[in-house]
Each structure stands twice: as structure tokens, then as C-alpha cells.
Motif scaffolding. Structure first.
Motif, PDB file in Angstrom:
ATOM      1  N   VAL A 117     -33.683 -28.486 -20.527  1.00 29.76           N
ATOM      2  CA  VAL A 117     -32.631 -27.469 -20.553  1.00 29.76           C
ATOM      3  C   VAL A 117     -31.739 -27.617 -19.316  1.00 29.76           C
ATOM      4  N   ALA A 118     -32.320 -28.022 -18.193  1.00 27.64           N
ATOM      5  CA  ALA A 118     -31.510 -28.202 -16.983  1.00 27.64           C
ATOM      6  C   ALA A 118     -30.501 -29.341 -17.175  1.00 27.64           C
ATOM      7  N   LYS A 119     -30.943 -30.428 -17.803  1.00 26.17           N
ATOM      8  CA  LYS A 119     -30.010 -31.551 -18.062  1.00 26.17           C
ATOM      9  C   LYS A 119     -28.878 -31.100 -18.987  1.00 26.17           C
TER      10      LYS A 119
ATOM     11  N   VAL B 131     -14.555 -15.919 -23.479  1.00 23.61           N
ATOM     12  CA  VAL B 131     -15.197 -17.182 -23.876  1.00 23.61           C
ATOM     13  C   VAL B 131     -16.127 -17.691 -22.771  1.00 23.61           C
ATOM     14  N   PHE B 132     -17.392 -17.808 -23.081  1.00 21.87           N
ATOM     15  CA  PHE B 132     -18.369 -18.378 -22.152  1.00 21.87           C
ATOM     16  C   PHE B 132     -18.523 -19.869 -22.423  1.00 21.87           C
ATOM     17  N   ASP B 133     -18.651 -20.643 -21.351  1.00 22.92           N
ATOM     18  CA  ASP B 133     -18.947 -22.069 -21.544  1.00 22.92           C
ATOM     19  C   ASP B 133     -20.338 -22.225 -22.141  1.00 22.92           C
ATOM     20  N   LEU B 134     -21.242 -21.377 -21.694  1.00 26.37           N
ATOM     21  CA  LEU B 134     -22.609 -21.462 -22.191  1.00 26.37           C
ATOM     22  C   LEU B 134     -23.289 -20.104 -22.057  1.00 26.37           C
ATOM     23  N   ILE B 135     -23.992 -19.691 -23.106  1.00 25.16           N
ATOM     24  CA  ILE B 135     -24.813 -18.476 -23.041  1.00 25.16           C
ATOM     25  C   ILE B 135     -26.262 -18.892 -23.279  1.00 25.16           C
ATOM     26  N   LEU B 136     -27.119 -18.589 -22.308  1.00 27.01           N
ATOM     27  CA  LEU B 136     -28.546 -18.901 -22.418  1.00 27.01           C
ATOM     28  C   LEU B 136     -29.286 -17.657 -22.889  1.00 27.01           C
ATOM     29  N   LEU B 137     -30.064 -17.806 -23.931  1.00 21.63           N
ATOM     30  CA  LEU B 137     -30.745 -16.653 -24.522  1.00 21.63           C
ATOM     31  C   LEU B 137     -32.248 -16.873 -24.624  1.00 21.63           C
ATOM     32  N   GLY B 138     -32.982 -15.771 -24.587  1.00 22.98           N
ATOM     33  CA  GLY B 138     -34.402 -15.795 -24.882  1.00 22.98           C
ATOM     34  C   GLY B 138     -34.623 -15.337 -26.319  1.00 22.98           C
TER      35      GLY B 138
ATOM     36  N   ILE C 199     -27.587  -2.291 -21.525  1.00 23.25           N
ATOM     37  CA  ILE C 199     -26.340  -2.762 -22.142  1.00 23.25           C
ATOM     38  C   ILE C 199     -26.600  -4.171 -22.652  1.00 23.25           C
ATOM     39  N   THR C 200     -25.803  -4.590 -23.613  1.00 23.47           N
ATOM     40  CA  THR C 200     -26.020  -5.914 -24.207  1.00 23.47           C
ATOM     41  C   THR C 200     -24.720  -6.534 -24.690  1.00 23.47           C
ATOM     42  N   PHE C 201     -24.649  -7.866 -24.581  1.00 18.66           N
ATOM     43  CA  PHE C 201     -23.592  -8.588 -25.286  1.00 18.66           C
ATOM     44  C   PHE C 201     -23.771  -8.295 -26.779  1.00 18.66           C
ATOM     45  N   THR C 202     -22.658  -8.306 -27.506  1.00 20.23           N
ATOM     46  CA  THR C 202     -22.710  -8.075 -28.952  1.00 20.23           C
ATOM     47  C   THR C 202     -22.470  -9.385 -29.704  1.00 20.23           C
ATOM     48  N   LEU C 203     -22.663  -9.341 -31.010  1.00 21.16           N
ATOM     49  CA  LEU C 203     -22.434 -10.552 -31.816  1.00 21.16           C
ATOM     50  C   LEU C 203     -20.991 -11.056 -31.732  1.00 21.16           C
ATOM     51  N   PRO C 204     -19.963 -10.161 -31.740  1.00 19.29           N
ATOM     52  CA  PRO C 204     -18.591 -10.701 -31.635  1.00 19.29           C
ATOM     53  C   PRO C 204     -18.368 -11.502 -30.352  1.00 19.29           C
ATOM     54  N   LEU C 205     -18.989 -11.088 -29.249  1.00 21.75           N
ATOM     55  CA  LEU C 205     -18.839 -11.845 -28.000  1.00 21.75           C
ATOM     56  C   LEU C 205     -19.619 -13.160 -28.085  1.00 21.75           C
ATOM     57  N   LEU C 206     -20.836 -13.095 -28.563  1.00 22.25           N
ATOM     58  CA  LEU C 206     -21.640 -14.322 -28.678  1.00 22.25           C
ATOM     59  C   LEU C 206     -20.914 -15.345 -29.557  1.00 22.25           C
ATOM     60  N   ALA C 207     -20.242 -14.852 -30.587  1.00 18.67           N
ATOM     61  CA  ALA C 207     -19.584 -15.754 -31.542  1.00 18.67           C
ATOM     62  C   ALA C 207     -18.427 -16.535 -30.935  1.00 18.67           C
ATOM     63  N   LYS C 208     -17.921 -16.060 -29.784  1.00 16.57           N
ATOM     64  CA  LYS C 208     -16.786 -16.760 -29.144  1.00 16.57           C
ATOM     65  C   LYS C 208     -17.236 -17.872 -28.197  1.00 16.57           C
ATOM     66  N   ALA C 209     -18.543 -17.959 -27.907  1.00 20.88           N
ATOM     67  CA  ALA C 209     -19.015 -18.892 -26.879  1.00 20.88           C
ATOM     68  C   ALA C 209     -18.761 -20.342 -27.285  1.00 20.88           C
ATOM     69  N   GLU C 210     -18.568 -21.184 -26.265  1.00 23.03           N
ATOM     70  CA  GLU C 210     -18.450 -22.625 -26.530  1.00 23.03           C
ATOM     71  C   GLU C 210     -19.793 -23.170 -27.004  1.00 23.03           C
ATOM     72  N   ALA C 211     -20.886 -22.628 -26.448  1.00 24.18           N
ATOM     73  CA  ALA C 211     -22.221 -23.097 -26.827  1.00 24.18           C
ATOM     74  C   ALA C 211     -23.252 -22.026 -26.470  1.00 24.18           C
ATOM     75  N   ILE C 212     -24.328 -22.020 -27.231  1.00 21.98           N
ATOM     76  CA  ILE C 212     -25.457 -21.115 -26.966  1.00 21.98           C
ATOM     77  C   ILE C 212     -26.729 -21.950 -26.952  1.00 21.98           C
ATOM     78  N   ALA C 213     -27.607 -21.655 -25.993  1.00 23.13           N
ATOM     79  CA  ALA C 213     -28.911 -22.334 -25.973  1.00 23.13           C
ATOM     80  C   ALA C 213     -30.021 -21.301 -25.821  1.00 23.13           C
ATOM     81  N   PHE C 214     -30.990 -21.388 -26.712  1.00 21.18           N
ATOM     82  CA  PHE C 214     -32.181 -20.539 -26.629  1.00 21.18           C
ATOM     83  C   PHE C 214     -33.282 -21.303 -25.897  1.00 21.18           C
TER      84      PHE C 214
END
Ligand SMILES: O=C(O)[C@H](O)[C@@H](O)[C@H](O)[C@H](O)COP(=O)(O)O
Length: 255
Positions: A16-18, A142-149, A187-202
Motif C-alpha cells: 500500500v505504501a508503494k 476532488v481527492f487524489d487518493l482516499i484510504l478507507l478501512g 462526521i463522515t465523508f458521504t458517497l457523493p464526495l467519495l465518488a469524485k475521488a481520483e482513486a480509492i484504496a481499502f
């Protein structure tokens, strides 16, 4: 969706770091900052192991160009043991010797009442903290990357299975006062915000995650929050260890 697996936690942290360093380098080709969101749980430990403890990777991380946000946050003071901001600072930032990232906390001046928490009877105060956080996000959202659990119940951010917040259509950040996992007010990010991200990694590790991963990866009808996010129309990657895939028939690769 791509699933990357590693034998153990050390392998997940390195992979994940790479991936994160690659996202950072791509973002910095065209911009001055790398905009990333992180989550709570065990993520801080994984990020420290992957981005700080490995000298080869550590030398490539340009921390002073990072803008870090919390994908969800508990409505507690920043030094409270439940604070995701506090967790990231103590597990990651405090271990950096030189350059540090800009980490964006919730506006704690809006916290009032006993122990610095908002008055439990006033939902508007919780929502004002969410609104204030939405205002400090990148202006285009727009986030370059959102890291999620991924919780064992399939929740991600503070979006829980079957919760009304999964229907949110306009707000980027919303308050929740009935989180089934304590503490209840967040508080939490919502789906509309997550949907704008460049990439998401769980990131998900351990045999305890295998049943929920089986549903997310193999049940097209699943309505779990992690499944909804995995199906968003953007690059979504999963970084897991072999134990989390036990008993599933998921096709995975090495990063
Ligand atoms: O606020 C929360 O409820 C937690 O931070 C949560 O969202 C966490 O990210 C997942 O439960 C995964 O946690 P682990 O990665 O530690 O399994």
C-alpha cells in the motif's frame, strides 16, 4: 476493482505504501500538493510501517506536499483517545523527523459541553461541525487518493449498513448521531464526495474480515457500504492479507 494480496501485515504495508507513493508522484506531476484522506482503526499503524519504517520508501515520500484529511471523525477533542486525527498524529506524524504534512482536523472550537463534546441534545451543532469540515476540503472536492478501512459489518468511513446517510445526494460531509459503533456522534465523508475521488484504496487485514470480503467481492446484490464504494466509477483497489481472503474465491494479484 483490483485486489492486491500479501502474505502478512508487513507485506500489506509495503504494497500500500508503494501504491500511495505512486499516487503522490502522479499528483505532483501537475500540482503542488498531494491531497489524501485517511481513516481510523489500524490504518495509522500500516501507514507508519509502510511509509516511515522502510528507508527505501520513506525517501520517496514528500510529506511537506501532503494535505491530509480524515474521511470520518469522532466528535471528541483532538487529544481524546477516540480522535482519528489524534491517532494519525501519534502513529504517523509524531514519527517524522523532518518534513511534516498539513493535517486538517475538525474545528474543535465548535465542540461544547461536558468533556468538550457537543451537547447531545443539539443535532444542529453536530451538523455545523460537518459543514465547517466540508468548507476546508479541497475546493473542487476532488481527492487524489482516499484510504478507507472496512469494518467487519461492511461499514466504511462512518457509513453503516442500511443507514439513511447512504442516500445522501448533496452534502460532502455529514454528521451522524447514531453510529452503531461507539462513539455514536461523528462526521463522515458521504458517497457523493467519495465518488469524485481520483482513486480509492481499502486496507483490510485478518481472518475476521473474510466473511465480509466474501460478500463484497462475490455478491453482486450486496448493499454493504464497502460494496457500494467498490462499485463507484473510479479506480478502487483493495490491499488485503491472505488471511482476509481465506475461504473466498477472489482473484488477487501482488502490487
Ligand atoms: O471509526 C471507526 O469505526 C473505525 O475507524 C472504522 O471505520 C475502521 O476504519 C474500520 O472498522 C476498520 O478498522 P481496522 O482497519 O482496524 O480493521
Amino acid at each position: 476493482m483490483v485486489v492486491y494480496t500479501s502474505a502478512d501485515s508487513a507485506g500489506v504495508a509495503t504494497s500500500v505504501a508503494k501504491y500511495i507513493v505512486n499516487a503522490q508522484l502522479n499528483a505532483l506531476k501537475t500540482k503542488k500538493t498531494f491531497t489524501i484522506a485517511v481513516s481510523g482503526g489500524s490504518m495509522g499503524k500500516v501507514l507508519k510501517a509502510g511509509l516511515i519504517d522502510s528507508p527505501e520508501i520513506a525517501s520517496q515520500v514528500q510529506w511537506d506536499k501532503w494535505n491530509v484529511y480524515l474521511s470520518d471523525e469522532r466528535l471528541v477533542p483532538l487529544d481524546h483517545e477516540d480522535s482519528n486525527y489524534g491517532l494519525f498524529i501519534s502513529l504517523v506524524v509524531d514519527h517524522l523527523k523532518d518534513a511534516k504534512p498539513s493535517v486538517h482536523p475538525i474545528d474543535v472550537s465548535l465542540l461544547t459541553g461536558e468533556n468538550g463534546q457537543v451537547d447531545g441534545s443539539d443535532a444542529a451543532k453536530d451538523e455545523s461541525i460537518a459543514e465547517a469540515y466540508a468548507k476546508v476540503l479541497p475546493s473542487d472536492g476532488v481527492f487524489d487518493l482516499i484510504l478507507l478501512g472496512c469494518g467487519p459489518d461492511g461499514h466504511t468511513c462512518s457509513l453503516f449498513p442500511g443507514h439513511a446517510l447512504l442516500e445522501e445526494k448533496s452534502r460532502s460531509v455529514a454528521s451522524i448521531r447514531d453510529s452503531p459503533k461507539p462513539p455514536p456522534r461523528r462526521i463522515t465523508f458521504t458517497l457523493p464526495l467519495l465518488a469524485k475521488a481520483e482513486a480509492i484504496a481499502f486496507i483490510a487485514e485478518g481472518a475476521g474480515k473474510a466473511p465480509v470480503l466474501e460478500e463484497i467481492f462475490n455478491d453482486p446484490s450486496s448493499k454493504l457500504p464497502c460494496k457500494i464504494v467498490t462499485d463507484l466509477d473510479l479506480p478502487v483497489s483493495w490491499f488485503v492479507n491472505d488471511a482476509a481472503l481465506q475461504g473466498t474465491n477472489v482473484i488477487s494479484s501482488k502490487y
